[in-house]
Design a protein around this motif. Sequence first.
Motif, PDB file in Angstrom:
ATOM      1  N   VAL A  11       0.592  -1.066  -0.123  1.00  0.00           N
ATOM      2  CA  VAL A  11       0.215   0.159   0.069  1.00  0.00           C
ATOM      3  C   VAL A  11       0.443   1.275  -0.277  1.00  0.00           C
ATOM      4  O   VAL A  11       0.251   1.891  -0.879  1.00  0.00           O
ATOM      5  N   SER A  12       2.089   1.352   0.963  1.00  0.00           N
ATOM      6  CA  SER A  12       2.808   2.571   0.935  1.00  0.00           C
ATOM      7  C   SER A  12       3.915   2.591  -0.241  1.00  0.00           C
ATOM      8  O   SER A  12       4.311   3.830  -0.210  1.00  0.00           O
ATOM      9  N   PHE A  13       4.460   1.368  -0.969  1.00  0.00           N
ATOM     10  CA  PHE A  13       5.330   1.645  -1.724  1.00  0.00           C
ATOM     11  C   PHE A  13       5.551   1.693  -3.521  1.00  0.00           C
ATOM     12  O   PHE A  13       5.480   2.216  -3.812  1.00  0.00           O
ATOM     13  N   LEU A  14       4.128   0.183  -3.980  1.00  0.00           N
ATOM     14  CA  LEU A  14       3.811   0.822  -5.295  1.00  0.00           C
ATOM     15  C   LEU A  14       3.510   1.703  -5.137  1.00  0.00           C
ATOM     16  O   LEU A  14       3.477   2.426  -6.839  1.00  0.00           O
ATOM     17  N   PRO A  15       2.216   2.599  -4.682  1.00  0.00           N
ATOM     18  CA  PRO A  15       2.049   3.587  -5.916  1.00  0.00           C
ATOM     19  C   PRO A  15       3.039   5.320  -5.871  1.00  0.00           C
ATOM     20  O   PRO A  15       3.206   5.902  -6.392  1.00  0.00           O
ATOM     21  N   GLN A  16       4.181   5.141  -5.266  1.00  0.00           N
ATOM     22  CA  GLN A  16       5.234   6.066  -5.282  1.00  0.00           C
ATOM     23  C   GLN A  16       5.934   5.629  -6.904  1.00  0.00           C
ATOM     24  O   GLN A  16       6.332   6.511  -7.260  1.00  0.00           O
ATOM     25  N   PHE A  17       5.684   3.967  -7.769  1.00  0.00           N
ATOM     26  CA  PHE A  17       6.040   4.057  -8.375  1.00  0.00           C
ATOM     27  C   PHE A  17       5.169   4.320 -10.014  1.00  0.00           C
ATOM     28  O   PHE A  17       5.725   3.775 -10.432  1.00  0.00           O
ATOM     29  N   ILE A  18       4.742   4.639  -9.370  1.00  0.00           N
ATOM     30  CA  ILE A  18       3.299   4.708 -10.655  1.00  0.00           C
ATOM     31  C   ILE A  18       3.046   5.441 -11.685  1.00  0.00           C
ATOM     32  O   ILE A  18       3.106   6.981 -10.694  1.00  0.00           O
ATOM     33  N   PRO A  19       3.819   6.230 -12.485  1.00  0.00           N
ATOM     34  CA  PRO A  19       3.438   7.524 -13.407  1.00  0.00           C
ATOM     35  C   PRO A  19       2.085   8.320 -13.456  1.00  0.00           C
ATOM     36  O   PRO A  19       1.625   7.615 -13.378  1.00  0.00           O
ATOM     37  N   ASN A  20       2.182   9.513 -13.104  1.00  0.00           N
ATOM     38  CA  ASN A  20       1.100  10.181 -13.194  1.00  0.00           C
ATOM     39  C   ASN A  20       0.415  10.087 -14.970  1.00  0.00           C
ATOM     40  O   ASN A  20       0.671   9.621 -15.751  1.00  0.00           O
ATOM     41  N   GLY A  21      -0.711   9.999 -14.300  1.00  0.00           N
ATOM     42  CA  GLY A  21      -1.678   9.133 -15.677  1.00  0.00           C
ATOM     43  C   GLY A  21      -1.569   8.216 -16.216  1.00  0.00           C
ATOM     44  O   GLY A  21      -1.974   7.832 -17.728  1.00  0.00           O
ATOM     45  N   HIS A  22      -1.331   7.108 -15.545  1.00  0.00           N
ATOM     46  CA  HIS A  22      -1.227   6.154 -16.067  1.00  0.00           C
ATOM     47  C   HIS A  22      -1.717   5.172 -15.065  1.00  0.00           C
ATOM     48  O   HIS A  22      -1.869   5.522 -13.264  1.00  0.00           O
TER      49      HIS A  22
END
Length: 206
Positions: free
Chosen positions: A131-142
């Motif tokens: 929950v805390s780690f993965l969102p940091q590596f999702i590019p904006n708009g994807h």
Amino acid sequence: MTVTDALLAFTLAATLLTLTPGLDTALILRTATAEGGKKVFHAALGIDVGCFIWGAMVAFGLGALLAVSEFAYTLLKWCGAAYLCWLGIQLLLRPRQQFTLNQAATHASGNWFVRGMLGNVLNPKMGVFYVSFLPQFIPNGHSPLLWTFLLVGIHVLIGTLWSLTLIVATRYAAGVLKKPAVVKWMDRTTGCVFLLFAAKLAISKR
């Protein structure tokens, strides 16, 4: 963050985290030395499926419950600690004495796929980590849904390669690892490790 930057950064971070000794590593080493080929691959596959289960929960928003609900976190934490205690006690009280198992012993050894999977599913740290780690590596708009599964897939691939490395390493030491005294020591050592992880999980906080 561009797509390339996100993938490279996550791959590096996931690799470092995978190489850090933990419950999965202990389970793979023990199963490879005391159970043999099929069992250890079952355990590794179970670990991978456990990652995908957490990934699915996070992708569909269910895993976020652990980040906001103290009760949900505590409940899963104690279930996980109890399960690890059960595994540890079994290994301490009934360690293997030989590497090659007969049919009855193989049947009695349990389902290592389920053990590997539950080891991850019943660990709330995995949920909070995703929950805390993965969102940091999702590019904006994807798409968060697609990217969550992509990142989990990368994590699983790295974990699988690490598991295979551990399995191959144990094959080179097969002559020593097949000795009854070594197998028994490995079981009891792993049992102690599982109990330590259970205690660490039980006293852990978010």
